[in-house]
Design a protein around this motif. Structure first.
Motif, PDB file in Angstrom:
ATOM      1  N   ARG A   1       0.829  -1.208   0.000  1.00  0.00           N
ATOM      2  CA  ARG A   1       0.000   0.000   0.000  1.00  0.00           C
ATOM      3  C   ARG A   1       0.863   1.258   0.000  1.00  0.00           C
ATOM      4  O   ARG A   1       0.432   2.313  -0.440  1.00  0.00           O
ATOM      5  CB  ARG A   1      -0.900   0.020   1.236  1.00  0.00           C
ATOM      6  CG  ARG A   1      -2.133  -0.838   1.114  1.00  0.00           C
ATOM      7  CD  ARG A   1      -2.787  -0.966   2.469  1.00  0.00           C
ATOM      8  NE  ARG A   1      -3.303   0.307   2.951  1.00  0.00           N
ATOM      9  CZ  ARG A   1      -4.529   0.744   2.689  1.00  0.00           C
ATOM     10  NH1 ARG A   1      -5.341   0.027   1.953  1.00  0.00           N
ATOM     11  NH2 ARG A   1      -4.945   1.900   3.150  1.00  0.00           N
ATOM     12  N   TYR A   2       2.035   1.138   0.559  1.00  0.00           N
ATOM     13  CA  TYR A   2       2.929   2.297   0.642  1.00  0.00           C
ATOM     14  C   TYR A   2       4.284   1.913   0.062  1.00  0.00           C
ATOM     15  O   TYR A   2       5.279   1.781   0.792  1.00  0.00           O
ATOM     16  CB  TYR A   2       3.064   2.741   2.109  1.00  0.00           C
ATOM     17  CG  TYR A   2       1.738   2.985   2.759  1.00  0.00           C
ATOM     18  CD1 TYR A   2       0.939   4.063   2.372  1.00  0.00           C
ATOM     19  CD2 TYR A   2       1.247   2.120   3.730  1.00  0.00           C
ATOM     20  CE1 TYR A   2      -0.306   4.273   2.937  1.00  0.00           C
ATOM     21  CE2 TYR A   2       0.016   2.328   4.317  1.00  0.00           C
ATOM     22  CZ  TYR A   2      -0.758   3.402   3.909  1.00  0.00           C
ATOM     23  OH  TYR A   2      -1.980   3.608   4.477  1.00  0.00           O
TER      24      TYR A   2
ATOM     25  N   ALA B   1      10.204   1.069   0.756  1.00  0.00           N
ATOM     26  CA  ALA B   1      11.337   0.735  -0.123  1.00  0.00           C
ATOM     27  C   ALA B   1      12.624   0.929   0.676  1.00  0.00           C
ATOM     28  O   ALA B   1      12.729   1.853   1.483  1.00  0.00           O
ATOM     29  CB  ALA B   1      11.329   1.661  -1.331  1.00  0.00           C
ATOM     30  N   PRO B   2      13.611   0.070   0.474  1.00  0.00           N
ATOM     31  CA  PRO B   2      14.891   0.279   1.173  1.00  0.00           C
ATOM     32  C   PRO B   2      15.594   1.543   0.688  1.00  0.00           C
ATOM     33  O   PRO B   2      15.262   2.073  -0.381  1.00  0.00           O
ATOM     34  CB  PRO B   2      15.696  -0.968   0.828  1.00  0.00           C
ATOM     35  CG  PRO B   2      14.943  -1.710  -0.203  1.00  0.00           C
ATOM     36  CD  PRO B   2      13.593  -1.108  -0.380  1.00  0.00           C
TER      37      PRO B   2
ATOM     38  N   THR C   1      22.249   0.019   4.340  1.00  0.00           N
ATOM     39  CA  THR C   1      20.929  -0.008   3.689  1.00  0.00           C
ATOM     40  C   THR C   1      19.846  -0.045   4.754  1.00  0.00           C
ATOM     41  O   THR C   1      19.848  -0.930   5.621  1.00  0.00           O
ATOM     42  CB  THR C   1      20.800  -1.249   2.779  1.00  0.00           C
ATOM     43  OG1 THR C   1      21.865  -1.198   1.829  1.00  0.00           O
ATOM     44  CG2 THR C   1      19.465  -1.253   2.042  1.00  0.00           C
ATOM     45  N   LEU C   2      18.954   0.911   4.694  1.00  0.00           N
ATOM     46  CA  LEU C   2      17.826   0.944   5.633  1.00  0.00           C
ATOM     47  C   LEU C   2      16.688   0.105   5.072  1.00  0.00           C
ATOM     48  O   LEU C   2      16.432   0.123   3.871  1.00  0.00           O
ATOM     49  CB  LEU C   2      17.331   2.373   5.839  1.00  0.00           C
ATOM     50  CG  LEU C   2      18.351   3.405   6.331  1.00  0.00           C
ATOM     51  CD1 LEU C   2      17.661   4.750   6.535  1.00  0.00           C
ATOM     52  CD2 LEU C   2      19.017   2.938   7.624  1.00  0.00           C
ATOM     53  N   ARG C   3      15.957  -0.573   5.961  1.00  0.00           N
ATOM     54  CA  ARG C   3      14.901  -1.479   5.478  1.00  0.00           C
ATOM     55  C   ARG C   3      13.689  -0.723   4.946  1.00  0.00           C
ATOM     56  O   ARG C   3      12.891  -1.244   4.184  1.00  0.00           O
ATOM     57  CB  ARG C   3      14.466  -2.429   6.596  1.00  0.00           C
ATOM     58  CG  ARG C   3      13.951  -1.710   7.838  1.00  0.00           C
ATOM     59  CD  ARG C   3      13.459  -2.674   8.892  1.00  0.00           C
ATOM     60  NE  ARG C   3      13.404  -2.025  10.192  1.00  0.00           N
ATOM     61  CZ  ARG C   3      12.698  -2.454  11.216  1.00  0.00           C
ATOM     62  NH1 ARG C   3      11.955  -3.526  11.099  1.00  0.00           N
ATOM     63  NH2 ARG C   3      12.711  -1.812  12.365  1.00  0.00           N
TER      64      ARG C   3
ATOM     65  N   ALA D   1      10.396   1.476  12.729  1.00  0.00           N
ATOM     66  CA  ALA D   1      11.338   2.501  12.251  1.00  0.00           C
ATOM     67  C   ALA D   1      12.603   1.819  11.747  1.00  0.00           C
ATOM     68  O   ALA D   1      13.064   0.830  12.326  1.00  0.00           O
ATOM     69  CB  ALA D   1      11.682   3.472  13.377  1.00  0.00           C
ATOM     70  N   ALA D   2      13.166   2.357  10.665  1.00  0.00           N
ATOM     71  CA  ALA D   2      14.395   1.780  10.114  1.00  0.00           C
ATOM     72  C   ALA D   2      15.621   2.509  10.641  1.00  0.00           C
ATOM     73  O   ALA D   2      16.741   2.017  10.537  1.00  0.00           O
ATOM     74  CB  ALA D   2      14.370   1.868   8.596  1.00  0.00           C
ATOM     75  N   LEU D   3      15.403   3.705  11.167  1.00  0.00           N
ATOM     76  CA  LEU D   3      16.505   4.502  11.696  1.00  0.00           C
ATOM     77  C   LEU D   3      15.968   5.291  12.886  1.00  0.00           C
ATOM     78  O   LEU D   3      14.862   5.846  12.814  1.00  0.00           O
ATOM     79  CB  LEU D   3      17.019   5.449  10.612  1.00  0.00           C
ATOM     80  CG  LEU D   3      18.185   6.383  10.963  1.00  0.00           C
ATOM     81  CD1 LEU D   3      19.081   6.551   9.735  1.00  0.00           C
ATOM     82  CD2 LEU D   3      17.711   7.752  11.397  1.00  0.00           C
ATOM     83  N   ILE D   4      16.728   5.279  13.967  1.00  0.00           N
ATOM     84  CA  ILE D   4      16.314   6.058  15.141  1.00  0.00           C
ATOM     85  C   ILE D   4      17.432   7.011  15.505  1.00  0.00           C
ATOM     86  O   ILE D   4      18.585   6.599  15.668  1.00  0.00           O
ATOM     87  CB  ILE D   4      16.012   5.132  16.342  1.00  0.00           C
ATOM     88  CG1 ILE D   4      14.702   4.373  16.098  1.00  0.00           C
ATOM     89  CG2 ILE D   4      15.933   5.936  17.643  1.00  0.00           C
ATOM     90  CD1 ILE D   4      14.302   3.435  17.227  1.00  0.00           C
TER      91      ILE D   4
END
Ligand SMILES: Cc1cc2nc3c(=O)[nH]c(=O)nc-3n(C[C@H](O)[C@H](O)[C@H](O)COP(=O)(O)O)c2cc1C
Length: 660
Positions: A6-7, A12-13, A20-22, A56-59
């Protein structure tokens, strides 16, 4: 994550530096005040682990103390070896969720949100902070060099402990911002002067961190996009600064924030008095000027479709979420699973910001579990024994208690005289800027439906209605009403010509017709709703005047939102007269109202008054339910217990729902 389709852009990585962020969801830095004695605590770890588990992929963490001169008790100190076990636990609980953890490095410098000056402030130049007027002690050349060396060493420690990187914040009026801005930096050494000089602290810091940590270590830069101060950093300067920093240093992503420690502070945390995602256009323009580096969008992005569209339009590469991830750590998880309706959305009330600036732990109006170990996608655990529970009142306290009690397996009835749930919060949500507040009761209504609450709308329950259900527990969440200002002439009340602000708003929202004359609000409340009402009246009357016995208006509104109110009132022309009151001698005739100074008693008048209304502290009335306590366990909650804030109401309902 099951169905991210849906998004597609949000899930997308993305390559950031060498990593590489998920997905594209990033947690923005927010002070939590969850550490203790400069060390990480279990609550702090819960908070961050939950946001990582929630998608979250990055904090980016709250600011930590990385330079030896930094020793604030509420910040995690990372410049000493003793911090390492805590840092390792911090990194482990986040990184194991395939989420990159970056520590934010910054210092407030001369900036201060609290009243008064900060005698310990260090800064770029001996110039007063534009908000607190704190004049800092100037960092010497050697002190700047030492700070850079310390921060680079601290980054090395972070890396050793498992962190993926650091964000250097030069936004929000922080110390590095004070170096970047020509308005705040009048140094004559190599850290001042032209653009290259003002950027030098950051270029040297980036180089030192790279030298210590290598290319693997993510370096993010948070920069001012438009700090709202004349002679400081506007969008054009922001692009020049960023371009210079990228040519002279090696950052892996950029994030732009707005406002500064000044009367533009409100721009830090935009709310729904303005458009949604208000800074996306500025970010898009900056991105066009800064090709080749991931750009993070930030500022009132709350909705996943909105976030996906920002990415799809190429306006940014990453979506930074601050307040929305305080409200729901599982925002990403729920989006990915197509469960957007299960998200508890940020209502942009800025109570979180009020909490930390009042030196309390981060907390939220629409998430009573911030920092709990079971916060992610929380659902109540079942009770061992099934009870019959009657809740009287369907405001946010009553609804929170009701849905939780039902989800725990109890049989729950909710009575409300109103035709809808939400109580006074629903009224607030209809006033200017209040729209998002509906998310509190919308979530509760959905959860109540899911868990089988029996909603009796439009029923003013009597004590006998309650008794007839033979409840084991009764929750009285009947709210509280504004009381007549004690000194105001009772003849006005008897004549019915002066209503409290809530009754007045219900009428105004109904008719919405422009009227000539002046609307006067007698303000003995000082909370947000009063000023939202003033904005509605401003749309309907020629003139709006607020009279208050206090020395300022909006005193009980978080400063960051208060400055927004003052900004809008300045444009709208809403007037305020302070240190005045209405009393038994006040006149209200022929469109003239008389008031007097609280100290001198000196009288003055406002002519052409078409409306007078008052806002006062509320008082509960529980007389109708006297006697029930001998027949059932009684819980009085929310305003009915003690009139308070939205946060207090949801928290109280939450607590009681869980103990039934
Ligand atoms: C409670 C709170 C504390 C914050 N503390 C910091 C901070 O310490 N450092 C920082 O760079 N930004 C801080 N911010 C700003 C956020 O990082 C972010 O830029 C801002 O909240 C706008 O994003 P949002 O609309 O998604 O909340 C804070 C924001 C909030 C709400």
């Amino acid at each position: 994550m099951r169905d991210p389709s849906r998004y597609p852009h949000l899930f997308a990585p993305l390559i950031v530096g060498t990593r590489t962020l998920r997905n594209r969801i990033a947690h923005l830095s927010m002070t939590t005040r969850m550490s203790a004695d400069r060390r990480v605590t279990d609550t702090l770890l819960n908070y961050y682990a939950s946001r990582a588990q929630g998608g979250a992929a990055l904090i980016v963490t709250e600011p930590v103390s990385g330079a030896r001169f930094q020793n604030a008790p509420h910040k995690v100190r990372i410049w000493d070896e003793a911090s390492e076990p805590g840092l390792a636990r911090w990194a482990e609980c986040v990184e194991r969720e395939d989420c990159r953890l970056l520590a934010q490095l910054q210092d407030p410098g001369r900036g201060r949100h609290e009243r008064g000056r900060n005698p310990d402030a260090l800064g770029a130049s001996a110039l007063a902070d534009d908000l607190s007027w704190t004049v800092p002690h100037v960092l010497s050349l050697e002190a700047v060099e030492r700070m850079i060396a310390d921060l680079a060493q601290s980054c090395r420690r972070l890396q050793r402990c498992g962190f993926s990187g650091a964000e250097l914040s030069a936004a929000h009026g922080h110390l590095f911002h004070q170096f970047l801005s020509p308005w705040m930096n009048t140094r004559e050494d190599r850290y001042g002067g032209d653009l290259a000089g003002r950027c030098r602290v950051l270029t040297e810091l980036m180089a030192a961190v790279r030298a210590e940590c290598g290319a693997e270590f993510i370096i993010g830069l948070k920069l001012p996009g438009d700090d709202g101060l004349d002679g400081s950093i506007g969008p054009h300067d922001a692009a020049s600064i960023a371009r210079h920093l990228l040519s002279a240093g090696s950052a892996d992503y950029l994030c732009f924030a707005q406002g500064s420690h000044s009367y533009a502070l409100d721009r830090h945390l935009p709310d729904l008095h303005g458009p949604r995602a208000p800074y996306v256009d500025l970010t898009r323009r900056l991105k066009l000027e800064l090709p080749g580096i991931p750009i993070m969008a930030a500022g009132l992005i709350t909705d996943p479709a909105e976030a996906d569209a920002i990415l799809a339009a190429g306006a940014a590469d990453l979506i930074g979420l601050g307040r929305p991830l305080v409200t729901d750590p599982a925002w990403g998880l729920k989006c990915a699973e197509g469960r957007e309706a299960d998200i508890r959305y940020c209502v942009s009330c800025n109570s979180c910001w009020a909490a930390i600036t009042e030196h309390r732990a981060l907390s939220c109006d629409n998430n009573p579990r911030v920092g709990a170990s079971d916060e992610v996608d929380w659902w109540p655990t079942r009770a061992t024994e099934r009870k019959r529970v009657v809740v009287v009142g369907a405001g946010i306290a009553g609804m929170e208690a009701a849905w939780i009690a039902a989800a725990r397996g109890h049989e729950v009835w909710v009575f409300t005289a109103a035709g809808e749930v939400g109580g006074k919060t629903r009224l607030l949500s209809r006033l200017p800027g209040g729209e998002a507040l509906s998310s509190i009761y919308d979530y509760q209504a959905l959860a109540a439906k899911k868990s089988g609450v029996r909603l009796e709308l439009g029923v003013r329950a009597s004590i006998d209605d309650v008794r007839s259900l033979r409840p084991d527990s009764v929750v009285l969440a009947v709210g509280a009403e504004m009381s007549w200002p004690r000194a105001m002439p009772s003849s006005w009340r008897d004549a019915g010509c002066v209503l409290d602000l809530r009754a007045c708003m219900l009428q105004m929202l109904e008719f919405r017709e422009r009227q000539s004359g002046t609307a006067v609000i007698y303000d003995r409340d000082a909370t947000e709703g009063t000023y939202a009402a003033a904005e509605l009246l401003d749309r309907l009357f020629d003139r709006v005047v607020i009279l208050t016995p206090r020395d300022r208006i909006a005193e009980d509104v978080p400063l960051v939102s208060r400055l927004g109110i003052l900004r809008r009132f300045a444009f709208q022309g809403v007037e305020s007269i302070t240190l005045v009151e209405l009393d038994e001698n006040s006149r209200l005739e022929d469109g003239v109202i008389g008031y007097k100074n609280i100290y001198t008693g000196k009288a003055a008048e406002i002519a052409d008054v078409a409306l007078l209304t008052y806002a006062t502290p509320r008082a509960p009335d529980l007389r109708a339910f006297r006697g029930l306590e001998t027949e059932a366990e009684i819980h009085v909650i929310g305003d009915a217990y003690a009139p308070g804030t939205t946060m207090a109401a949801t928290a109280h309902g939450h607590r009681v729902g869980n103990c039934l």
